[in-house]
Design a protein around this motif. Structure first.
Motif, short mmCIF file in Angstrom:
data_model
loop_
_atom_site.label_atom_id
_atom_site.label_comp_id
_atom_site.label_asym_id
_atom_site.label_seq_id
_atom_site.Cartn_x
_atom_site.Cartn_y
_atom_site.Cartn_z
N ALA B 72 0.65 -0.37 5.86
CA ALA B 72 1.44 0.87 5.88
C ALA B 72 1.57 1.41 4.91
O ALA B 72 1.65 2.73 4.62
CB ALA B 72 2.68 0.15 6.62
N SER B 73 1.81 0.72 3.69
CA SER B 73 1.94 1.27 2.40
C SER B 73 0.75 1.96 1.85
O SER B 73 0.88 3.11 0.98
CB SER B 73 2.16 0.24 1.19
OG SER B 73 2.39 0.67 0.00
N CYS B 98 13.04 -2.37 -8.84
CA CYS B 98 13.74 -3.11 -7.91
C CYS B 98 13.32 -4.47 -8.01
O CYS B 98 14.25 -5.47 -8.01
CB CYS B 98 13.84 -2.37 -6.69
SG CYS B 98 14.76 -0.84 -6.83
N ALA B 99 12.08 -4.72 -7.64
CA ALA B 99 11.66 -6.23 -7.58
C ALA B 99 11.91 -6.95 -8.58
O ALA B 99 12.42 -8.06 -8.58
CB ALA B 99 10.15 -6.02 -7.26
N VAL B 137 7.74 -9.96 -3.23
CA VAL B 137 6.71 -9.15 -2.77
C VAL B 137 7.23 -8.34 -1.83
O VAL B 137 7.02 -7.29 -1.56
CB VAL B 137 5.24 -10.01 -2.43
CG1 VAL B 137 4.37 -8.98 -1.98
CG2 VAL B 137 4.69 -10.55 -3.82
N PHE B 138 7.93 -9.19 -0.82
CA PHE B 138 8.54 -8.28 0.38
C PHE B 138 9.70 -7.41 -0.08
O PHE B 138 9.36 -6.15 0.42
CB PHE B 138 9.47 -9.39 1.18
CG PHE B 138 9.93 -8.99 2.36
CD1 PHE B 138 9.24 -8.58 3.60
CD2 PHE B 138 11.31 -8.87 2.66
CE1 PHE B 138 9.68 -8.19 4.89
CE2 PHE B 138 12.01 -8.50 3.71
CZ PHE B 138 11.01 -7.95 4.90
N CYS B 142 8.81 -3.29 0.75
CA CYS B 142 10.02 -2.90 1.66
C CYS B 142 10.56 -1.64 0.72
O CYS B 142 10.62 -0.63 1.21
CB CYS B 142 10.74 -3.64 1.98
SG CYS B 142 10.41 -4.80 3.43
N PHE B 143 10.57 -1.72 -0.28
CA PHE B 143 11.44 -0.86 -1.27
C PHE B 143 10.32 0.29 -1.49
O PHE B 143 10.79 1.44 -1.37
CB PHE B 143 11.86 -1.41 -2.44
CG PHE B 143 13.26 -1.99 -2.53
CD1 PHE B 143 14.36 -1.17 -2.87
CD2 PHE B 143 13.59 -2.87 -2.01
CE1 PHE B 143 15.70 -1.50 -2.96
CE2 PHE B 143 14.95 -3.55 -2.17
CZ PHE B 143 15.95 -2.59 -2.41
N GLN B 144 8.97 -0.02 -1.68
CA GLN B 144 7.98 1.16 -1.79
C GLN B 144 8.15 1.97 -0.61
O GLN B 144 8.19 3.30 -0.78
CB GLN B 144 6.94 0.44 -2.14
CG GLN B 144 5.61 1.57 -2.52
CD GLN B 144 5.09 2.38 -1.41
OE1 GLN B 144 4.79 1.58 -0.25
NE2 GLN B 144 4.70 3.39 -1.41
#
Lengths: 66, 158
Positions: B72-73, B98-99, B137-138, B142-144
């Protein structure tokens, strides 16, 4: 950097969507450029310059902080 | 001659990197990736509460979920142009920050709470919370995706 895209677009009576279609980008790209949130690449600046028939440095001008 | 060889090598290296950087999947993969990841996420939740505690199934689901999120990314938007590329790079930077903040901050907060609770209740040793690679990594992917959509929405605002 300031730009005159909105003024030039109004002079040609084009909507953001029309302008976007003419140079092959999305409407949000034109919106972001007009709002000074995004500085376009040289390629896009030259496309705008060709469309408005004005030199690039007339469409985009540097500000004191640039 | 040696300088020419070095320049050619640098050019090859640069073009390989650019190929990776510019790699995008067609737009239809975006929905496919998101829906598949959501189904796996729902399955993982169901499995946690109602299934057996089989680690292989859990790990496989997690791996595939990350794979679908990556798909998706890496998918194109309907109209892909230089502004969207710029927004995509911004979203990767924000997600990275964020990660990293999450992987540093969460163990620290958990550690502080652990000290406070242990001091209050005196019920055992203080443990340092470990953040798993999956969690980081999740959060990153998700944040991306979230930052990308948010920045796009802000760009659309008149």
């Amino acid at each position: 950097m300031r730009n005159r895209i909105k003024v030039e677009r109004a002079e040609l009576d084009l909507t953001q969507e029309d302008l976007a279609n003419k140079i092959g980008v999305s409407r949000q790209t034109i919106n972001s450029i007009e709002k000074n949130r995004y500085v376009p690449s040289t390629i896009l600046a030259l496309k705008l310059s060709a469309l408005f028939k004005k030199p690039v440095n007339e469409l985009f001008t540097l500000e004191a902080l640039d | 001659m040696a300088l020419e060889n070095r320049n050619t090598r640098h050019e090859d290296e640069y073009s390989r990197l650019m190929t990776i950087l510019n790699f995008r999947l067609p737009h239809r993969f975006k929905n496919f990736g998101l829906i598949s990841a959501a189904i796996l996420f729902a399955f993982l939740l169901f499995y946690k509460f109602y299934g057996s505690n089989d680690l292989i199934v859990k790990d496989l689901c997690r791996t595939f979920m990350l794979f679908f999120l990556l798909i998706a990314s890496l998918s194109k938007d309907i109209v892909e142009d230089e502004y969207l590329n710029h927004v995509r790079y911004q979203s990767y930077v924000l997600a990275f920050i964020c990660a990293i903040t999450y992987s540093i901050g969460l163990p620290l907060v958990a550690f502080l709470f652990d000290i406070l609770i242990t001091k209050i209740t005196s019920d055992g040793a203080i443990n340092f919370h470990e953040v798993s690679a999956f969690e980081v990594v999740f959060i990153l992917v998700c944040f991306q995706l979230l930052f990308f959509e948010t920045l796009k929405r802000l760009g659309r605002a008149q």
